[in-house]
Scaffold this active site. Sequence first.
Site, PDB file in Angstrom:
ATOM      1  N   VAL A 138       9.361  15.192   0.921  1.00 40.08           N
ATOM      2  CA  VAL A 138       9.370  16.643   0.951  1.00 40.08           C
ATOM      3  C   VAL A 138       8.448  17.255  -0.101  1.00 40.08           C
ATOM      4  O   VAL A 138       7.884  18.332   0.106  1.00 40.08           O
ATOM      5  CB  VAL A 138      10.823  17.147   0.787  1.00 40.08           C
ATOM      6  CG1 VAL A 138      11.339  16.861  -0.614  1.00 40.08           C
ATOM      7  CG2 VAL A 138      10.931  18.609   1.114  1.00 40.08           C
ATOM      8  N   LYS A 180      17.908  -0.005   8.267  1.00 37.73           N
ATOM      9  CA  LYS A 180      17.938  -0.535   6.896  1.00 37.73           C
ATOM     10  C   LYS A 180      19.286  -1.186   6.586  1.00 37.73           C
ATOM     11  O   LYS A 180      19.354  -2.179   5.851  1.00 37.73           O
ATOM     12  CB  LYS A 180      17.637   0.578   5.893  1.00 37.73           C
ATOM     13  CG  LYS A 180      16.231   1.141   5.988  1.00 37.73           C
ATOM     14  CD  LYS A 180      15.165   0.079   5.785  1.00 37.73           C
ATOM     15  CE  LYS A 180      15.002  -0.314   4.353  1.00 37.73           C
ATOM     16  NZ  LYS A 180      13.875  -1.266   4.146  1.00 37.73           N
ATOM     17  N   GLY A 187       7.413  12.618  -4.781  1.00 40.43           N
ATOM     18  CA  GLY A 187       5.994  12.448  -4.519  1.00 40.43           C
ATOM     19  C   GLY A 187       5.637  11.283  -3.629  1.00 40.43           C
ATOM     20  O   GLY A 187       4.457  11.004  -3.427  1.00 40.43           O
ATOM     21  N   GLY A 244       0.793  -1.219   0.000  1.00 41.91           N
ATOM     22  CA  GLY A 244       0.000   0.000   0.000  1.00 41.91           C
ATOM     23  C   GLY A 244       0.823   1.264   0.000  1.00 41.91           C
ATOM     24  O   GLY A 244       0.290   2.357  -0.159  1.00 41.91           O
ATOM     25  N   LYS A 302      20.157   6.008   2.880  1.00 42.22           N
ATOM     26  CA  LYS A 302      20.373   6.389   4.283  1.00 42.22           C
ATOM     27  C   LYS A 302      21.026   5.261   5.082  1.00 42.22           C
ATOM     28  O   LYS A 302      21.411   5.459   6.237  1.00 42.22           O
ATOM     29  CB  LYS A 302      19.054   6.812   4.924  1.00 42.22           C
ATOM     30  CG  LYS A 302      18.499   8.106   4.307  1.00 42.22           C
ATOM     31  CD  LYS A 302      17.141   8.463   4.848  1.00 42.22           C
ATOM     32  CE  LYS A 302      16.667   9.795   4.259  1.00 42.22           C
ATOM     33  NZ  LYS A 302      16.541   9.772   2.781  1.00 42.22           N
ATOM     34  N   GLU A 340      -5.226  -1.352   6.440  1.00 37.97           N
ATOM     35  CA  GLU A 340      -6.448  -1.791   5.762  1.00 37.97           C
ATOM     36  C   GLU A 340      -6.871  -0.791   4.691  1.00 37.97           C
ATOM     37  O   GLU A 340      -7.225  -1.184   3.569  1.00 37.97           O
ATOM     38  CB  GLU A 340      -7.573  -1.963   6.792  1.00 37.97           C
ATOM     39  CG  GLU A 340      -8.910  -2.343   6.162  1.00 37.97           C
ATOM     40  CD  GLU A 340     -10.082  -2.117   7.101  1.00 37.97           C
ATOM     41  OE1 GLU A 340     -11.133  -2.740   6.873  1.00 37.97           O
ATOM     42  OE2 GLU A 340      -9.937  -1.306   8.041  1.00 37.97           O
TER      43      GLU A 340
END
Length: 615
Positions: free
Chosen positions: A445, A412, A440, A281, A400, A307
């Site tokens: 940002v 990560k 986006g 999602g 990062k 959900e």
Amino acid sequence: MLVLLHDALVAVLAWLGAYAIRFNLTLPTAYVDDALSTLSWVVPLQVLIFWRFGLYRGLWRFASLPDLKRILRAVGLAAVLVPAILILGRIGALVPRSVLVLDPLLLVTLMSGSRLLYRLWKEHRLSLSGGDAVPVLVAGAGTAADMLLRELRRVGASWHVVGLLDDNPSLQGRHLQGVPVLGALDELVAWADKLGVRNVILALPAAPHAVRRRLGEACVNAGLAVQTVPGLDDLMHGRVAVGALRALELDDLLGRDPVQLDDSGLAAWLGPRCVLVTGAGGSIGSELARQIARFRPRRLVLLEQSEYALYQLRQEFEARYVGIELAWVIGDVKDGVLMERVLQQHRPALVFHAAAYKHVPLMEENPLEALRNNVLGTWTFGRAAVAAGVEKFVLVSTDKAVEPTSVMGASKRLAELVGQSLQRPGGTRFVAVRFGNVLGSSGSVVPRFRAQIESGGPITVTHPEVTRYFMSIPEAAQLVLQAGLMGEGGEIFLLDMGDPVKIVDLARLMLRLAGRNEAEIPIVYTGLRPGEKLFEDLHSPRAGVSGTPHPKLWRVSEPTLDGEQVARLLLDLKARVQAGDAAGARDWALALANGSARTAADPTPPAWRGVSPAS
């Protein structure tokens, strides 16, 4: 019925006209009765043929070459059947052979001419009436510009194209549909000033992105309102018309040329398999799912914790990707029992793991959740994938993770180490893919700046020198797929992110795109947030970087840990998380991710392969 009556009248005029031309406009009395008596046979036959050829299903306003072809075929058949009917009907009238030749020529001329004249009248009605059309310059004088001019006239748009520009010297000085090609593309702003034009349309869908970007930036900097035709891919596949103009967007200025994918290789890899995407999602997960769906996998399993996000994605996919077997799973990758059940039920061959917490300042305030989700979640889900016999596991990572200063970046990097430690000869192959910011994406940002501009500002930037790498969401997802296809197991791939962009320059660019300036909406500096860097690195100085067959993918060699070491470290991390030691867990993760952690040796490390994901 009006069109049918028109063609019947035209058929009468053509038949009588053929007689008149045959006798030099002085029809002998002896032939007048013959010409009139044969009309009752000829005209009904011709109208019937016209009906059967579908001449009354089209709209005259859109008359074009296909309509002319249908008229030619219909009249051609009528030219053959008319003499046959006259002979078979034993009609005793005198019909000169030249009439049988002249009649179809007149029919084609009158029928096609009336249709084209009507279209011309409709297209030019607004301009002839002297409406309030807005003058506009069009960049490009090729096929797209030709189609655009036709479309603007057809729909009666309120644009008046005063000139075209193109870099092709053979086009300059000529006219396209009556519109002059004034000069080269680089002269666009000068011509706009000279002609007093404040609106520009970019009709260059096939041009390199660098060209479109240069023009777009020049127009935006000059304060011109810019619109662009749809992309070449959308035009080629008929998803939109060339006249479906849209405003210039950030992707047009910061994006790059389309990624060249190994489509045949991806189709062979994805098509016959079941594929599972976690975090489906989210911005990256949902785009990954879209890109995978293009190759029509045997089954696509979409796993998401939210959900509402999964509901939204389901509405889109069930309407857009008909015929693909889709499975929708609400669940958390940290839930080992659920992950085991899902993987055993669907048996995916390929897994794309995009589920992660990624917002840097928010994770600094919630370090335990960042480590639980991004590290322990990857460990839990990765071991379940190994147990289920998944062929390849692709981890979506981030720039990062390179010498991290934030707990998100550290989590990560540790997730990369987890994946590499799970690599076994002949078993599931683990591949990690790093990239920077995507334009986006949720929480990034760009949407924040857009919201601040819409609300009247100010725009908040942390530091005047803060710099980031950017790429579009589709480009990132496509390169993740390509890296997944190329990966043999244990690699970390790095996406070519192009040139870094100063965040304050991005804010100014978005202001200009919105038609605003810093006098109206100020830019305010708020200071670096916890865990933030001024500059992001794509790899550490100690890492080895090598090329791959794909020009936008690089292979990074980083230090690794074996499964036993990682198992001890993760048990240590799990203990810290369960104890609620947020500060200690954060410092421990950063030290380990940067290569300086020392954990107490565990004399009895767990048997790696015997540990259940649920534990």
